[in-house]
Design a protein around this motif. Structure first.
Motif, PDB file in Angstrom:
ATOM      1  N   UNK A 189       0.872  -1.201   0.000  1.00 22.04           N
ATOM      2  CA  UNK A 189       0.000   0.000   0.000  1.00 22.04           C
ATOM      3  C   UNK A 189       0.894   1.232   0.000  1.00 22.04           C
ATOM      4  N   UNK A 190       0.773   2.076  -1.006  1.00 26.84           N
ATOM      5  CA  UNK A 190       1.600   3.281  -1.095  1.00 26.84           C
ATOM      6  C   UNK A 190       0.744   4.536  -1.169  1.00 26.84           C
ATOM      7  N   UNK A 191       1.291   5.629  -0.615  1.00 29.03           N
ATOM      8  CA  UNK A 191       0.673   6.943  -0.813  1.00 29.03           C
ATOM      9  C   UNK A 191       1.406   7.615  -1.973  1.00 29.03           C
ATOM     10  N   UNK A 192       0.699   7.769  -3.075  1.00 27.24           N
ATOM     11  CA  UNK A 192       1.310   8.322  -4.294  1.00 27.24           C
ATOM     12  C   UNK A 192       0.962   9.804  -4.409  1.00 27.24           C
ATOM     13  N   UNK A 193       1.991  10.676  -4.498  1.00 20.85           N
ATOM     14  CA  UNK A 193       1.682  12.091  -4.741  1.00 20.85           C
ATOM     15  C   UNK A 193       1.247  12.258  -6.199  1.00 20.85           C
ATOM     16  N   UNK A 194       0.072  12.858  -6.413  1.00 24.13           N
ATOM     17  CA  UNK A 194      -0.491  12.904  -7.762  1.00 24.13           C
ATOM     18  C   UNK A 194       0.281  13.834  -8.692  1.00 24.13           C
ATOM     19  N   UNK A 195       1.154  14.700  -8.107  1.00 23.06           N
ATOM     20  CA  UNK A 195       1.919  15.605  -8.988  1.00 23.06           C
ATOM     21  C   UNK A 195       3.281  15.031  -9.358  1.00 23.06           C
ATOM     22  N   UNK A 196       3.528  13.763  -8.986  1.00 21.35           N
ATOM     23  CA  UNK A 196       4.821  13.157  -9.306  1.00 21.35           C
ATOM     24  C   UNK A 196       4.960  12.984 -10.816  1.00 21.35           C
ATOM     25  N   UNK A 197       6.186  13.167 -11.345  1.00 22.59           N
ATOM     26  CA  UNK A 197       6.392  12.962 -12.790  1.00 22.59           C
ATOM     27  C   UNK A 197       6.045  11.529 -13.179  1.00 22.59           C
ATOM     28  N   UNK A 198       5.374  11.384 -14.332  1.00 23.46           N
ATOM     29  CA  UNK A 198       5.007  10.050 -14.809  1.00 23.46           C
ATOM     30  C   UNK A 198       3.567   9.675 -14.513  1.00 23.46           C
ATOM     31  N   UNK A 199       2.843  10.534 -13.775  1.00 17.91           N
ATOM     32  CA  UNK A 199       1.427  10.261 -13.488  1.00 17.91           C
ATOM     33  C   UNK A 199       0.573  10.966 -14.538  1.00 17.91           C
ATOM     34  N   UNK A 200      -0.243  10.197 -15.268  1.00 15.58           N
ATOM     35  CA  UNK A 200      -1.152  10.796 -16.243  1.00 15.58           C
ATOM     36  C   UNK A 200      -2.580  10.416 -15.881  1.00 15.58           C
ATOM     37  N   UNK A 201      -3.459  11.413 -15.859  1.00 17.79           N
ATOM     38  CA  UNK A 201      -4.873  11.173 -15.545  1.00 17.79           C
ATOM     39  C   UNK A 201      -5.697  11.356 -16.808  1.00 17.79           C
ATOM     40  N   UNK A 202      -6.459  10.334 -17.167  1.00 11.08           N
ATOM     41  CA  UNK A 202      -7.361  10.481 -18.323  1.00 11.08           C
ATOM     42  C   UNK A 202      -8.796  10.271 -17.862  1.00 11.08           C
ATOM     43  N   UNK A 203      -9.596  11.328 -17.863  1.00  9.22           N
ATOM     44  CA  UNK A 203     -10.971  11.199 -17.367  1.00  9.22           C
ATOM     45  C   UNK A 203     -11.772  10.216 -18.215  1.00  9.22           C
ATOM     46  N   UNK A 204     -12.647   9.486 -17.549  1.00 14.80           N
ATOM     47  CA  UNK A 204     -13.551   8.566 -18.246  1.00 14.80           C
ATOM     48  C   UNK A 204     -14.939   9.171 -18.222  1.00 14.80           C
ATOM     49  N   UNK A 205     -15.604   9.114 -19.330  1.00 20.38           N
ATOM     50  CA  UNK A 205     -16.952   9.654 -19.376  1.00 20.38           C
ATOM     51  C   UNK A 205     -17.927   8.541 -19.024  1.00 20.38           C
ATOM     52  N   UNK A 206     -18.800   8.787 -18.066  1.00 18.51           N
ATOM     53  CA  UNK A 206     -19.772   7.751 -17.681  1.00 18.51           C
ATOM     54  C   UNK A 206     -20.948   7.773 -18.643  1.00 18.51           C
ATOM     55  N   UNK A 207     -21.813   6.766 -18.563  1.00 18.90           N
ATOM     56  CA  UNK A 207     -22.981   6.743 -19.444  1.00 18.90           C
ATOM     57  C   UNK A 207     -23.952   7.866 -19.126  1.00 18.90           C
ATOM     58  N   UNK A 208     -23.759   8.510 -17.956  1.00 20.36           N
ATOM     59  CA  UNK A 208     -24.596   9.659 -17.634  1.00 20.36           C
ATOM     60  C   UNK A 208     -24.007  10.944 -18.220  1.00 20.36           C
ATOM     61  N   UNK A 209     -22.871  10.815 -18.923  1.00 23.43           N
ATOM     62  CA  UNK A 209     -22.259  11.970 -19.558  1.00 23.43           C
ATOM     63  C   UNK A 209     -21.277  12.703 -18.668  1.00 23.43           C
ATOM     64  N   UNK A 210     -21.241  12.350 -17.395  1.00 22.65           N
ATOM     65  CA  UNK A 210     -20.385  13.068 -16.450  1.00 22.65           C
ATOM     66  C   UNK A 210     -18.985  12.467 -16.434  1.00 22.65           C
ATOM     67  N   UNK A 211     -18.058  13.183 -15.788  1.00 18.74           N
ATOM     68  CA  UNK A 211     -16.688  12.672 -15.629  1.00 18.74           C
ATOM     69  C   UNK A 211     -16.473  12.402 -14.157  1.00 18.74           C
ATOM     70  N   UNK A 212     -17.033  11.312 -13.675  1.00 20.96           N
ATOM     71  CA  UNK A 212     -16.957  11.016 -12.249  1.00 20.96           C
ATOM     72  C   UNK A 212     -15.685  10.273 -11.873  1.00 20.96           C
ATOM     73  N   UNK A 213     -15.067   9.638 -12.841  1.00 24.92           N
ATOM     74  CA  UNK A 213     -13.838   8.929 -12.513  1.00 24.92           C
ATOM     75  C   UNK A 213     -12.899   8.915 -13.706  1.00 24.92           C
ATOM     76  N   UNK A 214     -11.704   8.351 -13.465  1.00 25.55           N
ATOM     77  CA  UNK A 214     -10.647   8.479 -14.461  1.00 25.55           C
ATOM     78  C   UNK A 214      -9.807   7.219 -14.528  1.00 25.55           C
TER      79      UNK A 214
END
Lengths: 389, 351
Positions: A189-214
């Motif tokens: 179990x690690x605590x990952x800093x989200x601003x670390x180099x190499x982290x890419x976030x790609x939002x996923x669009x839900x069937x409701x049209x929203x971007x609730x997760x990635x």
């Protein structure tokens, strides 16, 4: 069998109501659901207010900075905040309900001092990196690798269904640190800093049209070994400790909201003439029974959890959690299907009340353990049936 | 708030389970089924023993020789009776004994059955009465339910001879039924309670509306017990029965049936127990509705898990299913309950 609240519990409720009546009119207006930075700011503002009023980390232990409230007080808190129309935990969800309690239970004193106060004060947002494209219901199949390089781990892999990833500061990440060990024994179990180099976030669009997760892509991300909570390769146990931290209160606010929706729906049916249709009336009547029972099931589970805590146990509800989730997720879907039946063709218009809820309710039998997985759990762990295949 | 059973309640339930295991175990159940066509289903000796154990006087005040307990305790005992498939008009006898409506009901020396609705002069759907031949008195609780007629419905105690009734072939071998065509203006029984009670349909200070609600709740408790029992039977069989070289309970298709059975019974339990605590009419409707669904649904799934054996007379599951069907038709039926619950949604709530 006692459903009445104690005087102490009623006093807690009265204080909370008084505070809510005072604070809610002073809140800023609700953010656009598609504007994530605004949502984060709104949710963190609410958390800060809870903190200043002494309600932050209500169910956390006192030595972790929480209030050490009983499960019943937590139930009352969730019931009253929902009934008063207060904001939901929102972007604070993972920090307050999973990562924080994990760190509180398994972290070193330095780790607790670093990560817990900002969660309670509404300063840092956490997200969860557990599931992977090939490790969903079968979480222990996860393959994201962490290779030790001196005092850092080099992490490569991908995660999916990560809520709030776009605005998170930290991610509670499960990684494989020993690919040779049996599946459950090689995870950390690690605590990952989200601003670390190499982290890419790609939002996923839900069937409701929203971007609730990635989706989360990790390309040789360097994470200090000091960010590991618990021993190396002991991450599965560390995670399960907190998954069982749930005390039967997970859906309290939602059930309160569903019961309110049901009443609105009955009035709408009366206004638009649907009420004359006995099949609609009877469906609404049965839903009323359903949600009354679900509320009582919550009180049952909370009573069990409170008893367990008093006995020095973990406060994990016994039969309750999976039984509740199976029934509730189905009832919620039926509620919004009935709403569509009441609205008729108007239900096809997305701006219509309940149209988006009908769509989002579809996730309830999937998220946090599909109904099928829940039934496996009930069959094997509660009913003692032989291990399935 | 502590919704769990108290130690006393646990002990009471355990005592009832032990009593029934000793006096109405599986052998006694099957013997009753085998003898049902020749003899009385209600065993008078067992009935008096249940009376001695306090089942019928449970809620009568101690000053009147009763046990002085409440609805939660009654619900626990009825759940056990439902588990054991104990035959007889338990609900009517308990109501009559608790409210002191029929002399001898409380100690089990008189069996009391119930008439839920007045037979209609136009010959419309004739109401059914169970165990009429065994009964020494009939508790008549007014005409219909779910009509909002409420307080106006009278509580009456009739002698069985007042009922113009014909026997019918009951689907449940242990619940003989009569169809009631009319009522004769009979002589009141010796305590003089045979006529309409005082104003507001009250007799001995109880209203028909309250008694009907309690009848629905206690019937729900019987259904809950049956639902729990059929789950146990299904799980037991799924562990034992082997096909394809392993117990059928190892197959997810069977596991998931069993898991849903538990969801039904535990959901019903929470609302049945809550209704026993609150005695709230809306909650009683919810309790009866979900307990009926659990009893019928679990018996059907239990039958399915048993495969071909489930379709035999020898397996007990059909007895549970038939009783569950019968109980679902008694007191608050699904239509009545759902309509009441729907109407309640339009009422303002007090918080």
């Amino acid at each position: 069998m006692e459903l009445a609240y104690t005087q102490e519990e009623e006093e807690f409720r009265a204080r909370l109501r008084a505070w809510l009546a005072e604070v809610l009119p002073t809140l800023p207006s609700r953010p656009d659901p598609l504007d994530w930075p605004a949502r984060r700011a709104y949710d963190m503002d609410w958390q800060r207010r809870l903190h200043d009023a002494g309600y932050a980390g209500l169910h956390w232990p006192k030595d972790a900075g929480g209030q050490g409230a009983t499960p019943t007080q937590h139930l009352i808190f969730l019931e009253e905040t929902e009934a008063a129309g207060a904001p939901y935990v929102g972007a604070g969800f993972v920090g307050l309900l999973h990562a924080g309690p994990t760190i509180a239970a398994e972290g070193t004193s330095r780790q607790r001092a670093r990560w817990l106060p900002p969660i309670l004060r509404g300063e840092e947002v956490w997200c969860q990196g557990f599931s992977e494209p090939d490790a969903g219901s079968d979480l222990a199949a996860l393959r994201t690798r962490a290779v030790r390089d001196g005092d850092t781990y080099v992490v490569t892999g991908s995660k999916i269904w990560t809520s709030h990833a776009e605005v998170a500061d930290w991610c509670e990440l499960l990684v494989r640190t020993d690919p040779e060990a049996p599946r459950h024994r090689g995870i950390s179990w690690l605590a990952l800093p989200m601003d670390a180099p190499g982290v890419t976030v790609r939002p996923l669009r839900t069937l409701a049209g929203s971007r609730e997760f990635a989706e989360l892509f990790l390309d040789e991300v360097r994470v200090p070994v000091g960010n590991r909570v618990g021993a190396e390769n002991d991450g599965w146990r560390v995670t399960m400790v907190t998954l069982s931290f749930e005390r039967g209160t997970a859906f309290v606010g939602e059930v309160v909201a569903c019961r309110r929706t049901l009443r609105l729906l009955a009035r709408r049916a009366q206004q638009n003439g649907c009420w004359d249709d006995a099949t609609v009336r009877r469906r609404l009547g049965r839903l009323h029974a359903e949600f009354s029972a679900l509320w009582r099931l919550i009180q049952w589970n909370v009573s069990e959890a409170a008893h367990g805590l008093r006995q020095g146990g973990t406060g994990v509800p016994g039969v309750g959690g999976s039984v509740f989730k199976l029934r509730y997720s189905h009832a919620r879907q039926e509620l919004y299907e009935t709403a569509a039946a009441v609205l008729g063709p108007a239900s096809l218009e997305l701006s219509q009340e309940w149209a988006l809820e009908r769509l989002s309710s579809l996730s309830y039998t999937i998220a946090a353990g599909t109904s099928q997985i829940q039934r496996n759990i009930v069959a094997e762990r509660i009913l003692g049936l032989p291990k399935g295949r | 708030m502590d919704f769990r059973l108290t130690a006393d309640q646990e002990a009471l339930r355990r005592g009832m389970r032990e009593l029934l295991a000793a006096r109405f175990g599986r052998q006694a159940l099957r013997a009753a089924v085998d003898g049902a066509e020749q003899q009385q289903v209600v065993d008078g000796r067992l009935w008096r023993e249940l009376g001695e154990a306090g089942l019928f006087a449970l809620r009568a005040p101690q000053s009147a020789g009763g046990v002085g307990l409440g609805l939660p305790e009654a619900v626990l005992l009825f759940e056990e009776a439902g588990r054991a498939l104990l035959p007889g008009p338990l609900v009517a006898s308990h109501l009559a004994g608790g409210a002191g409506l029929v002399a001898g009901a409380a100690d089990g020396s008189v069996v009391v059955t119930a008439l839920e609705e007045e037979p209609r002069p136009d010959g419309g759907a004739a109401p059914l009465v169970e165990h009429l031949a065994a009964a020494g008195a009939v508790l008549a609780l007014g005409e219909g339910y779910g009509t909002g007629a409420g307080e106006g419905c009278p509580v009456r105690v009739l002698v069985p001879g007042q009922l113009v009734a014909e026997p019918m072939r009951s689907v449940d071998p242990l619940s003989p039924l009569h169809r009631v065509r009319g009522l004769l203006p009979g002589q009141p029984p010796d305590d003089g309670g045979g006529t309409t009670g005082g104003g507001g349909g009250r007799l001995g200070g109880v209203s028909a509306e309250v008694l009907r609600g309690e009848a629905a709740l206690l019937t729900a408790a019987l259904q809950l017990g049956s639902a729990c029992r059929t789950l146990e039977l299904a799980v037991g069989y799924a562990r034992e029965r082997e096909q394809f070289g392993r117990p059928i309970g190892a197959f997810q298709a069977v596991q998931h049936l069993c898991a849903e059975m538990l969801v039904r019974s535990e959901t019903a339990r929470s609302v049945v127990y809550a209704a026993a605590v609150t005695a709230d009419d809306e909650e009683i409707s919810a309790a009866k509705l979900l307990a009926d669904t659990a009893a019928v649904g679990n018996a059907r799934d239990c039958l399915q898990v048993h495969g071909g054996m489930g379709f035999t007379w020898e397996a007990d599951v059909h007895l549970h299913l038939k009783r569950a069907w019968l109980r679902a038709e008694q007191w608050r039926t699904a239509v009545a309950g759902e309509e009441r619950l729907a109407s309640a949604l339009l009422q303002p709530i007090c918080r």
